[in-house]
Write a protein that holds these residues in place. Sequence first.
Motif, PDB file in Angstrom:
ATOM      1  N   LYS A   7     -15.316  -5.835 -10.562  1.00  0.00           N
ATOM      2  CA  LYS A   7     -15.582  -7.222 -10.949  1.00  0.00           C
ATOM      3  C   LYS A   7     -17.055  -7.556 -10.696  1.00  0.00           C
ATOM      4  CE  LYS A   7     -16.098 -11.683  -9.562  1.00  0.00           C
ATOM      5  NZ  LYS A   7     -16.752 -12.341  -8.435  1.00  0.00           N
ATOM      6  N   GLY A  10     -20.809 -13.938 -11.400  1.00  0.00           N
ATOM      7  CA  GLY A  10     -21.758 -14.655 -12.261  1.00  0.00           C
ATOM      8  C   GLY A  10     -23.202 -14.441 -11.826  1.00  0.00           C
ATOM      9  N   SER A  11     -23.406 -14.320 -10.506  1.00  0.00           N
ATOM     10  CA  SER A  11     -24.769 -14.148 -10.013  1.00  0.00           C
ATOM     11  C   SER A  11     -25.383 -12.846 -10.525  1.00  0.00           C
ATOM     12  CB  SER A  11     -24.746 -14.141  -8.481  1.00  0.00           C
ATOM     13  OG  SER A  11     -23.732 -13.268  -8.024  1.00  0.00           O
ATOM     14  N   THR A 234     -21.152  -8.234  -5.959  1.00  0.00           N
ATOM     15  CA  THR A 234     -21.721  -9.572  -5.845  1.00  0.00           C
ATOM     16  C   THR A 234     -23.196  -9.475  -5.472  1.00  0.00           C
ATOM     17  OG1 THR A 234     -21.381 -11.720  -4.787  1.00  0.00           O
ATOM     18  CG2 THR A 234     -20.836  -9.810  -3.452  1.00  0.00           C
ATOM     19  N   ASP A 235     -23.779 -10.553  -4.960  1.00  0.00           N
ATOM     20  CA  ASP A 235     -25.219 -10.535  -4.709  1.00  0.00           C
ATOM     21  C   ASP A 235     -25.584 -10.429  -3.230  1.00  0.00           C
ATOM     22  OD1 ASP A 235     -24.349 -13.031  -3.995  1.00  0.00           O
ATOM     23  OD2 ASP A 235     -25.921 -14.147  -5.044  1.00  0.00           O
ATOM     24  N   LEU A 240     -19.915 -11.214   4.866  1.00  0.00           N
ATOM     25  CA  LEU A 240     -20.866 -11.304   5.972  1.00  0.00           C
ATOM     26  C   LEU A 240     -20.224 -12.010   7.156  1.00  0.00           C
ATOM     27  CD1 LEU A 240     -24.033 -12.303   3.889  1.00  0.00           C
ATOM     28  CD2 LEU A 240     -23.208 -10.022   4.468  1.00  0.00           C
ATOM     29  N   LYS A 270     -17.145 -17.720   0.998  1.00  0.00           N
ATOM     30  CA  LYS A 270     -17.192 -18.153  -0.384  1.00  0.00           C
ATOM     31  C   LYS A 270     -17.085 -16.993  -1.369  1.00  0.00           C
ATOM     32  CE  LYS A 270     -19.555 -20.198  -4.003  1.00  0.00           C
ATOM     33  NZ  LYS A 270     -20.597 -19.558  -4.783  1.00  0.00           N
ATOM     34  N   ASN A 271     -17.433 -15.793  -0.929  1.00  0.00           N
ATOM     35  CA  ASN A 271     -17.449 -14.734  -1.935  1.00  0.00           C
ATOM     36  C   ASN A 271     -16.089 -14.057  -2.159  1.00  0.00           C
ATOM     37  OD1 ASN A 271     -17.497 -13.314   0.434  1.00  0.00           O
ATOM     38  ND2 ASN A 271     -19.049 -11.855  -0.211  1.00  0.00           N
TER      39      ASN A 271
END
Length: 473
Positions: A7, A10-11, A234-235, A240, A270-271
Amino acid sequence: MKTIVMKFGGSLVASPQGMRRVADLVMRSKQEGYEVVAVVSALGQGTDLLLRAAQEAVAHDAKKMDVAVHELKLIHSSVIEQTTVGSGEKRALNHATGLALEELKRTLIGVSALGELSPRSKDLILSFGERLSAPILAAEIRERGVSALSLTGGEAGIVTDSSFGEAALDSAATTRAVRKSLLPRLAAGQVPVVGGFIARSKEGEVTTLGRGGSDYTATLLGAALKADEVWIWTDVDGILSADPRIVKGSSPVMHLSYPEAEELAFFGAKNMHPLALGPARTNHVPVRIKNGFRPDFPGTLINDQMMRSEGIIKAVAVVRNVGLLTVAGETLQGRPGMAAKVFSALAAAGVNILMISQSVSEANIGMIVKRGHLRTSERALRHELKKEGIAVTLESDSRVAVVAAVGAGMRGEKGVAAKVFGTVAAAGINVRMIAQGSSEMNISFVVDEGDADEAVRALHRHAVRPGARKSRA
Ligand code: ADP
Ligand code: ASP
Ligand code: MG
């Protein structure tokens, strides 16, 4: 042959370079001999922009609505323009994007005429982000010599009920339909590129899985396909030890068990979408969270194993947008069934209770609900309890947040709560309510919203064991 569902958030696809990087990541795994299913989010802030367009439509601001649609057009055409695909493909992508945006505009005009944004129309509008991004990634992969085709969540076989906004998965129907749709494509060496977040109800209408739902799309596809792994690109370097926007020195947790990761996802890391870990856990599919900008870094691995090696408290998270509701009164004391009355009144009003605490004296019950549900909750309780002749005082506070410290090592370990609350007290922060799940993997507590960041920082500094931090090396 091993299968990975990947997956891309969006980032990672917010820019033309990002889209190319993502296609390269798919190719890397293809070249290593994996079958790959790609799941992609809307470009950058695409979903927020769609939401803005919808809100302008209801507000009858045609000009601002047009501006939002135009912005979407620019974002997509700039990415398409700078892809590596040939001019014929570019023309086709631009044409398909133009047609979809016209359809979007017709939907927005309909919403504007009605002056009402129903959850059904909102899902339809928000679905355009992923409907537009998936074909671009598929073309970019094809350009690298591998057959790829884009599918919406519905076309991939994801079936839900009709609770628009956050539809519930029909797991059995989805497994059947996903296998029917994707397995032959994988067997033919194709890369299916599935638009995340969106699905289809049994009646054939477009539904969504809730904001951030592409993570869930990936794990539910992974579960249906019995994939070997699911990788969430993700970014940042993984899950974390705290939100990096709150704590500067937060660092990746290298390993989490499913329940630990689930607690973190529920409590605001959030991720990760809160429901995403369910299908992976049930089907024992390992999940990795990886940084698209640093593909060689292993990231966070989530699987069945319980490890305490990374410290007792592995991460700290915070949930905002919640409210505290306190029901107090002597009538609550010593009368069986009072708590049940309170909870069923809220359930009947469609309110989900996120956290509960009751003092031993039974003089009050504290509950955390979504901030948007606070009013409804108060009204429902007043009405129901009055009907039964139960006199209570109700208090509500909308300016609170829940902070959660998570780690499997807490189980059976003495002194963890003392450490957590000692740290928070030393930072001068007042704790309003406390709850510890029976899993003993999570201590959560409620503070004034303005104190939440400081509570997270203090806990991270003093209670998250350095093991999590050292693991980065
Ligand atoms: P994506 O576009 O990949 O879905 P999201 O924006 O949903 O990404 O989530 C990634 C962001 O979540 C990170 O950039 C980071 O700022 C934020 N974040 C908040 N809490 C955490 C956490 N505990 N671990 C990792 N990232 C977090
Ligand atoms: N695009 C959707 C959102 O922004 C889903 C996702 O990105 O996961 O919420
Ligand atoms: Mg996300």
